[in-house]
Design a protein around this motif. Structure first.
Motif: not given
Lengths: 304, 244
Positions: A27-42
């Motif tokens: 769960v941490t892996f998936l959620s932080l991957t989403f956070v990271g992807t959002a960061g990359l998009l920004q």
């Protein structure tokens, strides 16, 4: 001695709750991957903005014979119009905003069009006269395009003033929405991972209630009793956030650089150096959340 | 050493207080039996001395600490000076005798050099020197209680609190545990033991504090020990009437 003891307690706790620990990691892996992807998009949006806004110009389209009559009642703009516009651009009040400008006549516009739409049937039917003659204005400060629009909109012979950034803003707002969606999903998943961590820590504490009872009895400090549990959550979350970091770097390396950048060579994309900024933040975020969640959980459980 | 004055303890939701205006002084080196029926307040008194509970009214001083006012972060450090033994031993089943005793010192952050010296010493004292590598379920009840005693005293506490330590043991085994507690008492450790075991109390002839319904019924502090139940004439035994 103390460290050895704490370490033993952690490994024991992790082994005893292996399935819960695996779920924390996932769960941490998936959620932080989403956070990271959002960061990359920004980061990507930021990068594209600086790249494209720099190149974005304001176009002053002059009237043609095929222009809509409400904007251009007189039809094709006369040479006087061109001279007037040029004079205004040279005028000191406007010149202070303008970095440079150039005039594109029917012929140049036609050549550009033919090049852009090469192979497209529309290129065969378009004529030079249909394409606007245009003043391309590059501003010193791209945010000041309103000045040009105010000066030239409605002037006889000018069909339209258009800031190229208005096209870009649409793209950016789409990317922005995507990153907000990713953040939204990430927040929900982070919340569930926090709850999962606190449940796991409680289970772990429950399965070791004898040890905890004896520790309290013989006078182990609260911090010392809590430490293994907090670290248990932190270790699991760290593994998850490291995995997320690897996923984010992989995404940059193989998808962005390996796929997107090859297909869209003119666009600048985020690269590994952006990832190197995001990944440590992910790990810190994961560790902090896990530490907080397990700390609160164990403190509630051990309340005297 | 232990000073309890006018202590009343009412548990949440209970109509009657578990302790009602109890005062008790215990000196250094004392050996004190707390006797009385179940629910008379023996365990509550022990829990107050360990700061597991705080009195509703009154004052509790143990080893110079005011246990009513002590901040909770200091409680662990206070408890390090007190050893506790229970009726149900409370050993860790997955640890050997040695590890059970060493656990106390480990969680207090003692060095492994200190542990490897102190644990065998205390195991010899309780008579388990040969059984250090056994697991609790391989030991008799008496030996398990010896492990618990060893764990309680390995950190050299000033006070040993024992809550019915012989409650689960047969009389012969109990006698062994009692002589161990006496031996510990002789080294200067104050021992406070709650018990039902009349035979044991009779045999040891120590100070007896009898509790009933949250009150101290008697305290043979000055006159010394006479008999476990000297006031039998005051206690109504309904069966006797029926037999006459």
């Amino acid at each position: 001695m103390r460290l050895g003891f704490v370490f033993r307690e952690i490994t024991q706790g992790l082994r005893r709750n292996i399935s819960m620990v695996v779920s924390i990691i996932l769960v941490t892996f998936l959620s932080l991957t989403f956070v990271g992807t959002a960061g990359l998009l920004q980061a990507q949006i930021g990068q594209m903005k600086t790249y494209w806004y720099d190149r974005a110009q304001v176009a002053i389209y002059l009237c043609t014979n095929t222009s809509p009559t409400d904007a251009c009642p007189q039809g094709e703009a006369s040479p006087d119009v061109k001279t007037a516009v040029e004079a205004k651009l040279h005028d000191p009040t406007l010149a202070s905003f303008v970095s440079k400008f150039y005039f594109e006549d029917h012929q140049a516009a036609y050549e550009k069009f033919q090049q852009q739409f090469k192979g497209n049937t529309v290129a065969k039917y378009v004529t030079k006269e249909q394409l606007n003659e245009t003043f391309w204005v590059k501003l010193k400060d791209p945010n000041k395009s309103a000045v040009i629009a105010e000066t030239f909109t409605g002037v006889a012979g000018v069909e339209e003033v258009r800031d190229q950034r208005s096209y870009l803003d649409q793209i950016f707002s789409i990317l922005n929405a995507a990153s907000i969606a990713a953040i939204g999903i990430a927040v929900i998943m982070l919340a569930s991972s926090v709850l999962l961590i606190s449940t796991t820590i409680r289970l772990s504490a429950f399965s070791r209630r004898r040890e905890i009872g004896i520790m309290r009895l013989v006078g182990a400090s609260n911090f010392f009793i809590q430490l293994p549990f907090i670290l248990e959550g932190v270790v699991a979350a760290t593994v998850g956030s490291l995995l997320a970091g690897v996923a984010v770097l992989g995404l940059i390396q193989f998808f962005v650089q390996g796929y997107l950048a090859q297909r869209l060579p003119l666009t600048s994309f985020v690269d590994i150096s952006d990832g190197m900024v995001i990944v440590p933040l992910l790990v810190v975020l994961g560790v902090l959340l896990a530490g907080l969640a397990s700390g609160v959980a164990i403190r509630r459980y051990l309340k005297i | 050493m232990i000073s309890i004055s006018n202590v009343t303890k009412t548990y949440k939701g209970a109509a009657k207080p578990a302790l009602d205006g109890v005062s008790l002084e215990i000196e250094k080196g004392d050996f004190v039996f707390l006797v009385g029926a179940s629910g008379s307040g023996k365990s509550s008194l022990l829990r107050l001395m360990l700061r597991e509970e705080v009195p509703s009214k009154g004052a509790v001083f143990v080893l110079g600490e005011n246990l009513v006012a002590i901040p909770s972060r200091r409680v662990p450090y206070f408890r390090r000076k007190i050893g506790v033994v229970f009726q149900d031993f409370r050993l860790l089943p997955n640890k050997t005798v040695f590890q059970n005793v060493a656990f106390t010192l480990e969680v207090l952050g003692k060095s492994s050099a200190f542990i490897s010296e102190a644990v065998p010493e205390v195991l010899n004292l309780v008579g388990l020197g040969e059984k250090a590598d056994r697991f609790p379920n391989e030991l008799s009840g008496g030996d398990q209680q010896r492990v618990a005693v060893a764990r309680a005293i390995v950190n050299k506490p000033a006070i040993l609190l024992a809550d019915e330590p012989t409650g689960n043991l047969d009389p012969a085994t109990s006698a062994g545990i009692m002589s161990l507690l006496e031996k510990i008492n002789q080294t200067g450790t104050t021992v406070v033991m709650a018990t039902h075991d009349v035979g044991t109390v009779d045999r040891l002839k120590k100070r007896v504090v009898e509790l009933a319904g949250g009150h101290i019924l008697r305290d043979d502090r000055k006159s010394g020990y006479q008999h476990a139940l000297p006031n039998t004439d005051q206690i109504e035994l309904p069966l006797q009437g029926g037999l006459e």
